[in-house]
Design a protein around this motif. Sequence first.
Motif, PDB file in Angstrom:
ATOM      1  N   GLY A 100       0.790  -1.223   0.000  1.00  0.00           N
ATOM      2  CA  GLY A 100       0.000   0.000   0.000  1.00  0.00           C
ATOM      3  C   GLY A 100       0.820   1.269   0.000  1.00  0.00           C
ATOM      4  N   ALA A 101       2.136   1.152  -0.021  1.00  0.00           N
ATOM      5  CA  ALA A 101       2.966   2.345  -0.009  1.00  0.00           C
ATOM      6  C   ALA A 101       2.778   3.144  -1.306  1.00  0.00           C
ATOM      7  CB  ALA A 101       4.438   1.964   0.145  1.00  0.00           C
ATOM      8  N   ALA A 102       2.574   4.441  -1.147  1.00  0.00           N
ATOM      9  CA  ALA A 102       2.427   5.290  -2.333  1.00  0.00           C
ATOM     10  C   ALA A 102       3.767   5.473  -3.029  1.00  0.00           C
ATOM     11  CB  ALA A 102       1.856   6.645  -1.926  1.00  0.00           C
ATOM     12  N   HIS A 103       4.834   5.416  -2.239  1.00  0.00           N
ATOM     13  CA  HIS A 103       6.184   5.576  -2.788  1.00  0.00           C
ATOM     14  C   HIS A 103       6.849   4.212  -2.848  1.00  0.00           C
ATOM     15  CE1 HIS A 103      10.278   6.749  -3.363  1.00  0.00           C
ATOM     16  NE2 HIS A 103      10.643   6.563  -2.107  1.00  0.00           N
ATOM     17  N   ARG A 104       7.472   3.888  -3.967  1.00  0.00           N
ATOM     18  CA  ARG A 104       8.165   2.623  -4.135  1.00  0.00           C
ATOM     19  C   ARG A 104       9.655   2.881  -4.330  1.00  0.00           C
ATOM     20  NH1 ARG A 104       4.653  -0.681  -2.239  1.00  0.00           N
ATOM     21  NH2 ARG A 104       5.870  -2.382  -3.121  1.00  0.00           N
ATOM     22  N   GLY A 105      10.462   1.886  -4.087  1.00  0.00           N
ATOM     23  CA  GLY A 105      11.881   2.018  -4.348  1.00  0.00           C
ATOM     24  C   GLY A 105      12.634   2.694  -3.222  1.00  0.00           C
TER      25      GLY A 105
END
Length: 541
Positions: free
Chosen positions: A224-229
């Motif tokens: 569910g994280a909006a930011h990846r990486g």
Amino acid sequence: MSATGRARRCGAAMMLAAVVALGGCGDDPATSAGGRLTYAINQEPLCLDPHVASQSVTTAVARPVVDSLVWHDPDTGALRPWLATSWTTSADQLGWTFVLRDGVRFSDGTAFDAEAVRVNLDHVVDPATKSLGAASIIAPYYRDTQVVDARTVTVRLRQPFASLPLQLSTVAFGMQSPASLAKGVAATCVSIVGSGPFVMEGGWRKGQGVDYKRNDAYAWPPEGAAHRGPARLDSLHIKLITQDAARIGALTSGQVDVVARVPALDSKRIESSARVLRAEAPGENYSLYPNTASATFSDVRVRKAFRAGIDWDTLVQRLFAGAYRTAFGPLSPATRFAAADEDTAVPYDPALAARLLDEAGWSARDGEGYRVRDGKRLTVRYSSSRAAESAENITLSEQVQAEARKLGFDVRIVDVPISQVINNAQNGTYELMGTGFAGPDADVLRKLFGSDGVAVPGRMGSNIAKYRNPTVDAMFVAAQRTTDEARRAATYAEVQRQLVEDAVVFPVYAANTVIATSRSVQGVTFDGEASPNFYAATRTR
């Protein structure tokens, strides 16, 4: 831990969001990556290893480095996959099986797998670790960890422990590299190695702080994280500034970007030039604990008199100027299974306090107005370590001293060196002690009031009230024997009512995490423990 109803707001207002939610309304190309952020904290950690230390500052320093098996969403109260993609429990609830994420590696190159989970949980309960927090949570239940295969692990228990997945979401059970743990506690207290978005460089420098660099390989944030990486920041620096005025001054002068533990009065003053962010912390409210084994507070009437005879609400509002809310029960409202205020609140009633003290035999007063019985003054040693307390809590102790004097209590504030705090708790050389305890659900009450947790010589327990009640102990066991949320809530509500009836804790205020950031900083959020998270943070270049 239930959702706290914190609103998310884009822009310059308070941002209270999930651990991985973005702090702004979208990616700004000018601030989307890069830069160095400096975070000033107020207290030096005793140990960086979260398996060992239970300080909130350890949580703040360790979270950039360690990931958890489970992620707790503070907005919804849901438990979501992180390093574990799923989990199930056996019919008898004596086994919890976790399926692990593939492709995760610790920053030293060690693979994260089922064996790593086993090593970490065994490390927590190993007596050589000398855990001051995590072990007391899991040790009464933990049997062992069984490696099923590289991606599957089963945690086997001696007795049911329904809180296990939630507890595994906390930093106290964060996953560390087995190669790092093999170096011993002396090494991990100075530097830790995890799989998180940042890598610790060089370890903690005493009296100064610690540096982190971005983990460029990071690709496994929670579901569910909006930011990846990888993290957006190039680097993070945690700097120790113990004095409140110096820490706030460093922020307003641009020397640091974020500061911890913003005093209530300062938070009002700097809101025009900085962002003040707040999150209500789960666990035990900041409270005063009467030593029920002491001669003074062994009498429940005296405990009830002390509690009823002080106007805690007025005291908190006057001291904290509305920044913290008054506590009306043992648990913070941000804690799962916290009882409603109306079920645990005790009204201010100085007339009742006077009657109770008279009934307890403290009816006479000496020449200075203190109550006496059999020629002895009604004395309370209020143990406090000024070096570890905030200026506000020091003032609070003085206000309590003044208010209690009106009732006839001779409260004597005793400054205990940090090195002697544990011995003081074990030996019981106090009548009153103030502190707060973190915990995601009502099981924290077991640590604080379970008979097995009584602090005695040779054993540091968290039960500084030295309270023993077999009925309450049985309720703690019952609450962990079911995963039915309604049944657990009802059991913990009964526990809280009994603690209030026995007057074994004097709640004062619901602790907040209050930090402030410069206007150039975006995306700092809070995790389920109300600890700042810098994974999605940016700093304008």
